[in-house]
Every structure is written in C-alpha cells, then in structure tokens.
Design an enzyme around this catalytic site. Structure first.
Site, PDB file in Angstrom:
ATOM      1  N   GLY A  39      -2.604   2.116 102.316  1.00  0.00           N
ATOM      2  CA  GLY A  39      -1.726   1.979 101.529  1.00  0.00           C
ATOM      3  C   GLY A  39      -2.617   2.069  99.857  1.00  0.00           C
ATOM      4  CG  ASP A  94      -0.093  -0.337  99.178  1.00  0.00           C
ATOM      5  OD1 ASP A  94      -0.593  -1.709  99.371  1.00  0.00           O
ATOM      6  OD2 ASP A  94       0.545  -0.046 100.360  1.00  0.00           O
ATOM      7  CG  ASP A  97       6.261  -7.944 100.296  1.00  0.00           C
ATOM      8  OD1 ASP A  97       7.109  -8.707  99.804  1.00  0.00           O
ATOM      9  OD2 ASP A  97       6.678  -7.560 101.800  1.00  0.00           O
ATOM     10  CE  LYS A 125       8.385  -5.138  98.019  1.00  0.00           C
ATOM     11  NZ  LYS A 125       8.910  -4.792  99.598  1.00  0.00           N
ATOM     12  CB  VAL A 147       8.663   0.631  96.794  1.00  0.00           C
ATOM     13  CG1 VAL A 147       9.892   0.040  95.802  1.00  0.00           C
ATOM     14  CG2 VAL A 147       7.814  -0.373  96.914  1.00  0.00           C
ATOM     15  CG  ASP A 153       3.648   2.878 105.656  1.00  0.00           C
ATOM     16  OD1 ASP A 153       3.344   2.133 104.888  1.00  0.00           O
ATOM     17  OD2 ASP A 153       3.974   2.877 106.843  1.00  0.00           O
ATOM     18  NE  ARG A 159       0.123   5.320 104.984  1.00  0.00           N
ATOM     19  CZ  ARG A 159       0.385   4.015 104.914  1.00  0.00           C
ATOM     20  NH1 ARG A 159       0.384   3.275 103.849  1.00  0.00           N
ATOM     21  NH2 ARG A 159       0.370   3.231 106.242  1.00  0.00           N
TER      22      ARG A 159
END
Ligand code: IMP
Ligand code: MG
Length: 170
Positions: A39, A94, A97, A125, A147, A153, A159
């Site tokens: 990512g 990336d 979360d 997030k 997202v 992905d 991606r």
C-alpha cells in the site's frame, strides 16, 4: 463507480508539502525511508521526489494479526537491504486505520536500534477508538469509510488509481 475523495492534483500538492516539511525537519541528516508494501508504494515513490536531503530507500512487507492471547503479532514477508541500526528511519504507509499494523511495525524496527524512528501515512482514518500509535506526518484525515486508490486496495484491486475514492454501487 468510484467517487473521488482526493484528486490527483490534491494528492500531488499534499505530498509536496509533506516532502518539504520532512526535508526541513531532518536538515543536515540522511534519512532512511522505508516503504511499507504494498500500500505504501505509490505514496513513497512520490514523497521521496520531494525530499531534498539525502535519502536511502528501502522497503518492508509485513502484516499484523492478533494471536489467541490478543497480542499483536507481525508476519514479516521481506528483509531489508541494509541494517538500520544508528539510522534515522521514516516508515511510510498508505493509511492508518486501527493502527495495529503500524504499531507492531514500529516495535519491530525499534528493536533494531535506529537513531530515530518516525512514521508518515497518507491517510488517517477518523475512528472513535483510540489508536496505539499516531503518525508523525499525515497527509489527510478521512472519515471512517473504505477507500481505494493511490496504493489502497480492495481485494488487491484499485492500487493503481491516481486518486483516492470510495467504491459505490450504481
Ligand atoms: P490497521 O492495522 O487497522 O491500521 O490497518 C492498516 C492497513 O489496513 C493499511 O495499511 C491498509 O493496508 C489496510 N486498510 C485499512 N483501511 C483501509 C481502507 O479504507 N482501504 C484500503 N485498505 C485499508
Ligand atoms: Mg497496508
């Protein structure tokens, strides 16, 4: 259909801003930038081109899981090219979360005795629950939605999108 959240142009501006900030913060030093695969790959590739101090580039692939005693474990799928002992390292991913993957990755690298360790994520997030780690550099905060694009992905697809968006059924 994919609804755009951050356009290619917005991403480019933000990445440039982050690169400038990182260059200022590490002035006079050499920085080891570690892309967290897969990512973090597109973001890292763009980011390093806006870092003006000397950069060593490396990459690292791992995923975290919770074992039966509910502690966080890291499954490492790759090795670094060079040892990071005594180096200033910046882990680039990336999205943050729950933060479990990045927290476990930071712990893994801390054991290698780097001179310093910081983290940079393109997206963070917004969650109600507290996170075990917060990123030192963040591109954008994003609502708690799934997202895709710019490295992110869904079942390994999307991606390669140059923008970040939300998959919507039409
Ligand atoms: P965490 O351990 O919950 O912070 O998860 C981090 C990883 O989950 C990220 O590096 C992504 O690979 C993946 N992930 C979390 N949220 C999303 C999302 O909205 N889209 C795509 N991948 C995500
Ligand atoms: Mg990831």
């Amino acid at each position: 259909m994919i609804r755009t959240l951050f356009s290619k142009e917005e991403i480019a501006r933000k990445v440039e801003e982050l690169g400038r900030k990182i260059s200022r913060d590490y002035e006079g030093k050499t920085l080891t930038v570690i892309a967290l695969l897969n990512g973090g790959l597109p973001f890292t590739a763009d980011l390093i081109r806006h870092i003006s101090i000397p950069v060593f580039l490396d990459s690292f692939a791992a995923s975290s899981y919770v074992d039966d005693r509910s502690s966080k474990k890291l499954t490492v799928r790759s090795r670094l090219k060079e040892p990071v002992e005594g180096r200033h390292i910046l882990l680039v991913d990336d999205i943050l979360d729950t933060g479990h993957s990045l927290a476990a990755t930071v712990e893994y690298f801390r054991k290698m005795a780097p001179a310093s360790i910081k983290t940079c994520v393109f997206l963070d997030k917004k969650l109600d629950a507290p996170k075990p780690v917060s990123a030192d550099y963040t591109g954008y905060e994003v609502e708690n939605v799934y997202v895709v694009g710019y490295g992110l992905d869904s079942h390994e697809l999307y991606r390669n999108l140059p923008f970040v968006g939300v998959v919507e059924n039409d």
